[in-house]
Design an enzyme around this catalytic site. Structure first.
Site, PDB file in Angstrom:
ATOM      1  N   LYS A   1       6.292   3.306  -5.676  1.00 35.58           N
ATOM      2  CA  LYS A   1       5.534   3.971  -4.645  1.00 35.58           C
ATOM      3  C   LYS A   1       4.605   3.127  -3.792  1.00 35.58           C
ATOM      4  O   LYS A   1       3.737   2.546  -4.594  1.00 35.58           O
ATOM      5  CB  LYS A   1       4.983   5.264  -5.119  1.00 35.58           C
ATOM      6  CG  LYS A   1       4.080   6.164  -4.059  1.00 35.58           C
ATOM      7  CD  LYS A   1       3.281   7.261  -5.067  1.00 35.58           C
ATOM      8  CE  LYS A   1       2.448   7.883  -3.964  1.00 35.58           C
ATOM      9  NZ  LYS A   1       1.540   9.085  -5.089  1.00 35.58           N
TER      10      LYS A   1
ATOM     11  N   LYS B   1       2.963   1.670  -8.619  1.00 35.02           N
ATOM     12  CA  LYS B   1       2.401   2.417  -7.728  1.00 35.02           C
ATOM     13  C   LYS B   1       1.060   1.567  -7.328  1.00 35.02           C
ATOM     14  O   LYS B   1       0.272   0.988  -8.017  1.00 35.02           O
ATOM     15  CB  LYS B   1       1.730   3.693  -8.557  1.00 35.02           C
ATOM     16  CG  LYS B   1       0.979   4.511  -7.410  1.00 35.02           C
ATOM     17  CD  LYS B   1       0.468   6.093  -7.837  1.00 35.02           C
ATOM     18  CE  LYS B   1      -0.264   6.657  -6.910  1.00 35.02           C
ATOM     19  NZ  LYS B   1      -0.623   8.002  -7.069  1.00 35.02           N
TER      20      LYS B   1
HETATM   21  C1  PBG Z   1      -1.994  11.066  -7.360  1.00 34.15           C
HETATM   22  C2  PBG Z   1      -0.954  11.131  -6.209  1.00 34.15           C
HETATM   23  C3  PBG Z   1      -1.261  10.559  -4.901  1.00 34.15           C
HETATM   24  C4  PBG Z   1      -0.006  10.647  -4.138  1.00 34.15           C
HETATM   25  C5  PBG Z   1       0.809  11.420  -5.149  1.00 34.15           C
HETATM   26  N1  PBG Z   1       0.243  11.537  -6.297  1.00 34.15           N
HETATM   27  C6  PBG Z   1      -2.484  10.033  -4.198  1.00 34.15           C
HETATM   28  C7  PBG Z   1      -3.003   8.675  -4.769  1.00 34.15           C
HETATM   29  O1  PBG Z   1      -2.676   8.161  -5.582  1.00 34.15           O
HETATM   30  O2  PBG Z   1      -4.082   8.539  -4.295  1.00 34.15           O
HETATM   31  C8  PBG Z   1       0.098  10.109  -2.897  1.00 34.15           C
HETATM   32  C9  PBG Z   1       1.413  10.822  -2.295  1.00 34.15           C
HETATM   33  C10 PBG Z   1       1.612  10.763  -0.653  1.00 34.15           C
HETATM   34  O3  PBG Z   1       0.748   9.863   0.155  1.00 34.15           O
HETATM   35  O4  PBG Z   1       2.417  11.173  -0.086  1.00 34.15           O
HETATM   36  N2  PBG Z   1      -2.075  12.378  -7.870  1.00 34.15           N
END
Ligand code: PBG
Length: 329
Positions: free
Chosen positions: A252, A200
């Site tokens: 992601k 991520k």
């Molecule tokens: C954290 C989380 C995020 C997203 C999913 N889980 C935000 C981040 O990491 O800042 C992002 C999902 C998206 O942008 O569609 N709980």
């Protein structure tokens, strides 16, 4: 002698008709491979639109139920739930409160559509903390990895108790998969799976999500999420999660990381998923709203590309629309 003006090898032969193209397509999208992320807002009596994600809302409990049934009827694979609580504190207490919005929504989802859809929960503290970080803070203000693991263990048990079938740790703490696995197993939840956000990246494409969950974050997540520059490190993170017992690994965002996705898919012995994130959605919707792009073709093209790169399933805000309306028959 070959006549260069009359080639014998003609790849175009297989592109000549819709029926041929359909038959030789190497990648297909099936509704079961699509997962819908959903936001549920505590105390909302009506769904609240998210301005930067036209068509996506923060659900009230009523609109959430209706949307769950629509998703089940569309035949998608599952839903991935995010809570938008009214109150925030330093340790994200709402995340582990059985009456916290995410746990309430999880129970509802299992009751309403548990036979038809896989119910997944975001396992992260950022929606619940007053500083907006994905973990708890040390005295110096940094995110304390190991103290956060304890909160993730408690959160995993709370979510499994509420009925989550897959918990989805998205906080990028070191050791989070092993910590969560051991807490689930110690509490009789050995059949609850872990969908690990493995690679991520600290991405600008999460921008609209921050509005979607009323994020309290100031600053950024670069001390725990990955640097977009790093491919090898993404593989390392995925390999670690596999060793820690992840049931599914995820990359992601999706579109900017297709190389990472394809390499993780090449080494993983468990399913590999990708998350088409809020900014990817917003970007395409904005271009389409301006008439600059063919919206439906572009949606399918992005999803096809993500699948072709190696994703077995995709989290996408278009999941229901694609399943209901956009897939070729
Ligand atoms: C954290 C989380 C995020 C997203 C999913 N889980 C935000 C981040 O990491 O800042 C992002 C999902 C998206 O942008 O569609 N709980």
């Amino acid at each position: 002698m070959t006549d260069v003006l009359h080639p014998t090898i003609r790849p175009r032969r297989l592109r000549g008709t819709p029926a041929l193209r359909r038959m030789v397509a190497e990648t297909r999208i099936h509704p079961a491979e699509l997962v819908l992320p959903m936001f549920i807002r505590e105390g909302a009596s009506e769904p609240v639109p998210i301005a930067s994600m036209p068509g996506v809302v923060q659900h009230s409990l009523d609109s959430f139920k209706a949307a769950l049934h629509e998703a089940a009827e569309a035949g998608i694979g599952g839903v991935n739930l995010f809570g938008v609580p009214l109150e925030h504190d330093a340790i994200g207490s709402g995340a582990t409160d059985p009456e916290g919005i995410l746990n309430v929504a999880t129970r509802i989802a299992r009751e309403e559509v548990g036979d038809a859809l896989v119910v997944q929960t975001d396992l992260c503290l950022d929606e619940f903390t007053d500083h907006g970080h994905c973990g708890v803070l040390a005295v110096d203000g940094s995110v304390d990895n190991d103290k956060t693991l304890v909160r993730y263990q408690e959160m995993a048990v709370a979510q499994a108790t509420a009925g989550a079938e897959l918990v989805a740790p998205s906080g990028m703490m070191d050791g989070q998969v092993a910590a969560i696995r051991s807490a689930l197993d110690a509490n009789g939840f050995e059949n609850v799976g872990i969908l690990a956000y493995s690679a991520k990246y600290a991405s600008a494409f999460y921008g609209p999500f921050r509005e979607a969950v009323d994020s309290q974050l100031k600053g950024d997540r670069r001390t725990y999420q990955q640097d977009p520059a790093n491919r090898r490190e993404g593989l390392r993170e995925a390999t670690l999660d596999l060793a820690e017992g992840a049931d599914i690994v995820m990359v992601k965002p999706a579109l900017s990381y297709l190389d990472v996705l394809s390499e993780v898919a090449a080494v993983s012995d468990v399913p590999v998923w990708a998350y088409q994130v809020s900014g990817e959605y917003a970007m395409l919707e904005a271009a389409a709203a301006n008439g600059w792009i063919d919206r439906e073709r572009a949606i399918l093209e992005t999803l096809t590309g993500i699948r072709r790169a190696g994703a077995d399933a995709v989290l996408t805000y278009w999941a229901v629309e694609v399943a209901k309306e956009l897939l070729p028959r």
